[in-house]
Design a protein around this motif. Sequence first.
Motif, PDB file in Angstrom:
ATOM      1  N   GLY A 109       0.785  -1.227   0.000  1.00 11.12           N
ATOM      2  CA  GLY A 109       0.000   0.000   0.000  1.00 11.12           C
ATOM      3  C   GLY A 109       0.816   1.276   0.000  1.00 11.12           C
ATOM      4  O   GLY A 109       0.254   2.367  -0.151  1.00 11.12           O
ATOM      5  N   THR A 110       2.139   1.168   0.198  1.00 10.64           N
ATOM      6  CA  THR A 110       2.980   2.365   0.192  1.00 10.64           C
ATOM      7  C   THR A 110       2.840   3.100  -1.130  1.00 10.64           C
ATOM      8  O   THR A 110       2.804   2.486  -2.203  1.00 10.64           O
ATOM      9  N   LEU A 111       2.754   4.426  -1.048  1.00  9.27           N
ATOM     10  CA  LEU A 111       2.644   5.260  -2.243  1.00  9.27           C
ATOM     11  C   LEU A 111       3.992   5.905  -2.535  1.00  9.27           C
ATOM     12  O   LEU A 111       4.617   6.490  -1.645  1.00  9.27           O
ATOM     13  N   TYR A 112       4.430   5.792  -3.772  1.00 15.14           N
ATOM     14  CA  TYR A 112       5.693   6.394  -4.204  1.00 15.14           C
ATOM     15  C   TYR A 112       5.336   7.591  -5.070  1.00 15.14           C
ATOM     16  O   TYR A 112       4.832   7.453  -6.183  1.00 15.14           O
ATOM     17  N   VAL A 113       5.589   8.779  -4.517  1.00 10.71           N
ATOM     18  CA  VAL A 113       4.988  10.009  -5.028  1.00 10.71           C
ATOM     19  C   VAL A 113       6.062  10.937  -5.601  1.00 10.71           C
ATOM     20  O   VAL A 113       6.937  11.419  -4.865  1.00 10.71           O
ATOM     21  N   PRO A 114       6.021  11.217  -6.911  1.00 13.37           N
ATOM     22  CA  PRO A 114       6.972  12.171  -7.500  1.00 13.37           C
ATOM     23  C   PRO A 114       6.473  13.600  -7.338  1.00 13.37           C
ATOM     24  O   PRO A 114       5.272  13.866  -7.404  1.00 13.37           O
ATOM     25  N   ALA A 115       7.399  14.531  -7.125  1.00  8.29           N
ATOM     26  CA  ALA A 115       7.032  15.941  -6.997  1.00  8.29           C
ATOM     27  C   ALA A 115       8.138  16.803  -7.573  1.00  8.29           C
ATOM     28  O   ALA A 115       9.323  16.442  -7.510  1.00  8.29           O
ATOM     29  N   ILE A 116       7.763  17.932  -8.145  1.00 11.80           N
ATOM     30  CA  ILE A 116       8.721  18.857  -8.734  1.00 11.80           C
ATOM     31  C   ILE A 116       8.634  20.206  -8.042  1.00 11.80           C
ATOM     32  O   ILE A 116       7.546  20.687  -7.708  1.00 11.80           O
ATOM     33  N   ASN A 117       9.794  20.802  -7.808  1.00 13.00           N
ATOM     34  CA  ASN A 117       9.873  22.127  -7.198  1.00 13.00           C
ATOM     35  C   ASN A 117      10.952  22.904  -7.945  1.00 13.00           C
ATOM     36  O   ASN A 117      12.137  22.644  -7.783  1.00 13.00           O
ATOM     37  N   GLY A 118      10.520  23.835  -8.801  1.00 13.59           N
ATOM     38  CA  GLY A 118      11.484  24.504  -9.663  1.00 13.59           C
ATOM     39  C   GLY A 118      12.051  23.498 -10.656  1.00 13.59           C
ATOM     40  O   GLY A 118      11.346  22.788 -11.331  1.00 13.59           O
ATOM     41  N   SER A 141      18.406  17.608  -9.860  1.00 11.13           N
ATOM     42  CA  SER A 141      18.105  18.489 -10.983  1.00 11.13           C
ATOM     43  C   SER A 141      17.700  17.625 -12.173  1.00 11.13           C
ATOM     44  O   SER A 141      18.276  16.559 -12.405  1.00 11.13           O
ATOM     45  N   THR A 142      16.708  18.068 -12.896  1.00  9.43           N
ATOM     46  CA  THR A 142      16.204  17.274 -14.010  1.00  9.43           C
ATOM     47  C   THR A 142      15.969  18.155 -15.211  1.00  9.43           C
ATOM     48  O   THR A 142      15.553  19.297 -15.084  1.00  9.43           O
ATOM     49  N   GLY A 143      16.227  17.601 -16.386  1.00 12.97           N
ATOM     50  CA  GLY A 143      16.011  18.363 -17.614  1.00 12.97           C
ATOM     51  C   GLY A 143      14.633  18.165 -18.197  1.00 12.97           C
ATOM     52  O   GLY A 143      14.339  18.665 -19.279  1.00 12.97           O
ATOM     53  N   SER A 144      13.784  17.438 -17.491  1.00 16.34           N
ATOM     54  CA  SER A 144      12.456  17.147 -18.029  1.00 16.34           C
ATOM     55  C   SER A 144      11.430  17.125 -16.906  1.00 16.34           C
ATOM     56  O   SER A 144      11.627  16.470 -15.894  1.00 16.34           O
ATOM     57  N   GLU A 145      10.334  17.840 -17.105  1.00 19.04           N
ATOM     58  CA  GLU A 145       9.255  17.818 -16.111  1.00 19.04           C
ATOM     59  C   GLU A 145       8.542  16.477 -16.073  1.00 19.04           C
ATOM     60  O   GLU A 145       7.848  16.164 -15.106  1.00 19.04           O
ATOM     61  N   SER A 146       8.679  15.677 -17.123  1.00 16.97           N
ATOM     62  CA  SER A 146       7.965  14.405 -17.177  1.00 16.97           C
ATOM     63  C   SER A 146       8.783  13.245 -16.627  1.00 16.97           C
ATOM     64  O   SER A 146       8.385  12.091 -16.747  1.00 16.97           O
ATOM     65  N   SER A 147       9.931  13.523 -16.020  1.00 14.75           N
ATOM     66  CA  SER A 147      10.705  12.454 -15.402  1.00 14.75           C
ATOM     67  C   SER A 147      10.141  12.132 -14.025  1.00 14.75           C
ATOM     68  O   SER A 147       9.174  12.735 -13.573  1.00 14.75           O
ATOM     69  N   ALA A 148      10.756  11.174 -13.336  1.00 12.67           N
ATOM     70  CA  ALA A 148      10.383  10.765 -11.971  1.00 12.67           C
ATOM     71  C   ALA A 148       9.077  10.005 -11.920  1.00 12.67           C
ATOM     72  O   ALA A 148       8.382  10.031 -10.908  1.00 12.67           O
ATOM     73  N   GLN A 149       8.718   9.301 -12.989  1.00 15.92           N
ATOM     74  CA  GLN A 149       7.533   8.447 -12.941  1.00 15.92           C
ATOM     75  C   GLN A 149       7.947   7.071 -12.411  1.00 15.92           C
ATOM     76  O   GLN A 149       8.656   6.337 -13.087  1.00 15.92           O
ATOM     77  N   PRO A 150       7.530   6.703 -11.209  1.00 17.38           N
ATOM     78  CA  PRO A 150       7.996   5.463 -10.590  1.00 17.38           C
ATOM     79  C   PRO A 150       7.164   4.254 -11.015  1.00 17.38           C
ATOM     80  O   PRO A 150       5.987   4.381 -11.376  1.00 17.38           O
ATOM     81  N   ILE A 151       7.785   3.084 -10.963  1.00 19.22           N
ATOM     82  CA  ILE A 151       7.069   1.824 -11.085  1.00 19.22           C
ATOM     83  C   ILE A 151       7.619   0.884 -10.016  1.00 19.22           C
ATOM     84  O   ILE A 151       8.722   1.081  -9.502  1.00 19.22           O
ATOM     85  N   VAL A 152       6.835  -0.146  -9.682  1.00 15.40           N
ATOM     86  CA  VAL A 152       7.216  -1.088  -8.634  1.00 15.40           C
ATOM     87  C   VAL A 152       7.335  -2.482  -9.243  1.00 15.40           C
ATOM     88  O   VAL A 152       6.401  -2.952  -9.914  1.00 15.40           O
ATOM     89  N   GLY A 153       8.461  -3.138  -9.022  1.00 21.62           N
ATOM     90  CA  GLY A 153       8.669  -4.480  -9.518  1.00 21.62           C
ATOM     91  C   GLY A 153       7.939  -5.520  -8.676  1.00 21.62           C
ATOM     92  O   GLY A 153       7.424  -5.226  -7.590  1.00 21.62           O
ATOM     93  N   GLY A 154       7.919  -6.744  -9.188  1.00 26.41           N
ATOM     94  CA  GLY A 154       7.220  -7.813  -8.489  1.00 26.41           C
ATOM     95  C   GLY A 154       7.795  -8.123  -7.128  1.00 26.41           C
ATOM     96  O   GLY A 154       7.093  -8.628  -6.243  1.00 26.41           O
TER      97      GLY A 154
END
Length: 206
Positions: A109-118, A141-154
């Motif tokens: 049930g743990t939520l892995y939550v991406p967030a951007i600040n600047g 630091s990231t060059g893309s706002e669409s990065s940091a999308q997490p997935i969870v393995g089996g």
Amino acid sequence: ERLAVDEHVTTACGDGLIVLRRAAVLVLDLDLESPGITASPVISADSNTLYIGTMSPVGTVNTPSYIPMGLTALDISTPCTAPCAAPAVKWTFKSTGKVDQTPALGRDGTLYVPAINGGEKRLYAVNPSNGSLKWTFGPFSTGSESSAQPIVGGDGTVYVGLGNNISALNPATGAPLWTYATTNFIQSSPLIGPVTGTGSTKRAVL
């Protein structure tokens, strides 16, 4: 399995959010007064909680429908008849920055939550029972706002692309298990392919 997609259909609709239970029973019809939601919501395994990540506060302060910026858990356990009353807020996790990508849900049930600040991104692990913080990975630091999308393995391992790296994280601590440097910044979610080989040649496509 973990998202209970056979139990609920959740969709954004203009300036609102609609959740339907199986057989089209209305569970939630939420009017949004601000374009604060861009990421897809997540439903708990028991189908009773809807997790919403926001880019900005939604609704009016000091009203039942107000949702601050961050991740909010809403009680959707009781069907309603439109117009629906605002669902009860179980808890809110206030992130540093906007929750602009869809959280991933672990088997526990743990939520892995991406967030951007600047120009910086973080990945938070949030306790589903009370919204408390388990750990933080970053900021980077990231060059893309669409990065940091997490997935969870089996096996529970959390995979996330941040900046020019893909990292595998220990789900209990957030400590990196390994990091792979890419030639450019990450713009999408990793995808876990089939595991092939054995021993030192064992591999999967990410």
